[in-house]
Design an enzyme around this catalytic site. Sequence first.
Site, PDB file in Angstrom:
ATOM      1  N   CYS A 131       0.655  -1.377   0.072  1.00 59.29           N
ATOM      2  CA  CYS A 131      -0.121  -0.077  -0.071  1.00 59.29           C
ATOM      3  C   CYS A 131       0.854   1.204  -0.008  1.00 59.29           C
ATOM      4  O   CYS A 131       0.601   2.142  -0.793  1.00 59.29           O
ATOM      5  CB  CYS A 131      -0.858   0.099   1.064  1.00 59.29           C
ATOM      6  SG  CYS A 131      -0.201  -0.563   2.832  1.00 59.29           S
ATOM      7  N   HIS A 238      -2.802   6.587   4.672  1.00 58.78           N
ATOM      8  CA  HIS A 238      -1.261   6.794   4.942  1.00 58.78           C
ATOM      9  C   HIS A 238      -0.813   7.900   4.466  1.00 58.78           C
ATOM     10  O   HIS A 238      -0.921   8.280   3.608  1.00 58.78           O
ATOM     11  CB  HIS A 238      -0.643   5.485   4.248  1.00 58.78           C
ATOM     12  CG  HIS A 238      -0.706   4.061   4.714  1.00 58.78           C
ATOM     13  ND1 HIS A 238      -1.460   3.777   5.920  1.00 58.78           N
ATOM     14  CD2 HIS A 238      -0.187   2.816   4.328  1.00 58.78           C
ATOM     15  CE1 HIS A 238      -1.168   2.509   6.115  1.00 58.78           C
ATOM     16  NE2 HIS A 238      -0.610   1.962   5.118  1.00 58.78           N
TER      17      HIS A 238
END
Length: 333
Positions: A131, A238
């Site tokens: 990711c 994130h």
Amino acid sequence: MAKKIRMAIVGATGMVGRTFLKVLEERNLPVEEYFLFASSRSAGTKVEFMGKEYTVEELKEDSFDRGIDIALFSAGASTSLHFAPIAASKGCIVIDNSSAWRMEKDVPLVVPEVNPEDIKWHKGIIANPNCSTIQAVVVLKPLHDRYKIKRIVYSTYQAVSGAGYQGYLDLEEGLKGAPPKKFPYPIAGNVIPHIDVFLENGYTKEEMKMINETRKILHDDSIKITATTVRVPVFNGHSESINVEFEKQFDLEELKEILKNAKGVVVQDDPANLLYPMPIYVSGKDEVYVGRIRRDESVESGVNLWVVADNIRKGAATNAVQIAEKVIEYFFS
């Protein structure tokens, strides 16, 4: 469409698996039939999907003996190592979200905005990158094409959802004073500079994933890369501070224009009005957001970037579904 496509979702009851279903509903791929699989523990679960109720089946070695064309896997590396080759041997194209196949030489590692052409040489399995790597390379690829990247310094601020549902619970319950179950230390009110296991070189596996995957996706082993990955008390999304040094000189306004025109990128860069990307506003979105774009005055040709994305969507589920869309375009249309 020349063919009616049949698609399987492996790990359909997990955090990423459920997001697969959500993204598939939104994007409405030309799929005629879906099959939902999970472990024996989750088999029998009822799931509402595409206006129908599906019963999740247990994943078995004969699960792919029914003409399944594409399978989205998000059930962990050990499951992928065992079942992905079985599925591929039955003519199914596997798009795998685990770390199992990413660095295998014969397996394409794909971000559709960056290297979709790599899908064409697959041998049955296509890997979805980590990711944190996905959101970085979406921003870096157009800059690499123009200025050639010499060195990258990654510093990440990763949400607890990246550690799955139990990571999410650690923050939720930790805010109420409960001890951690997933992380080695409390995450509420804390940051933990440790994601995945430590390796002999002092880096974590997560840090080495970013380093190795970036080179593979950009097709350039000459780029010097270092990384520090940190878990922060954020539920989803994130954030990354990315310091980049180029081989060529750049004009800052031109660089910003390149990013504004890049596929899948949203520039939010207006410090005067306090506009910059933050996970609280990026959660639920499919694009990668970039801001705090400024020259690194400590090196000859460097830039600092602040990059934020939804790690469960673009960092996992959406990227896999986008790969599936390309697979359909290349092989089934």
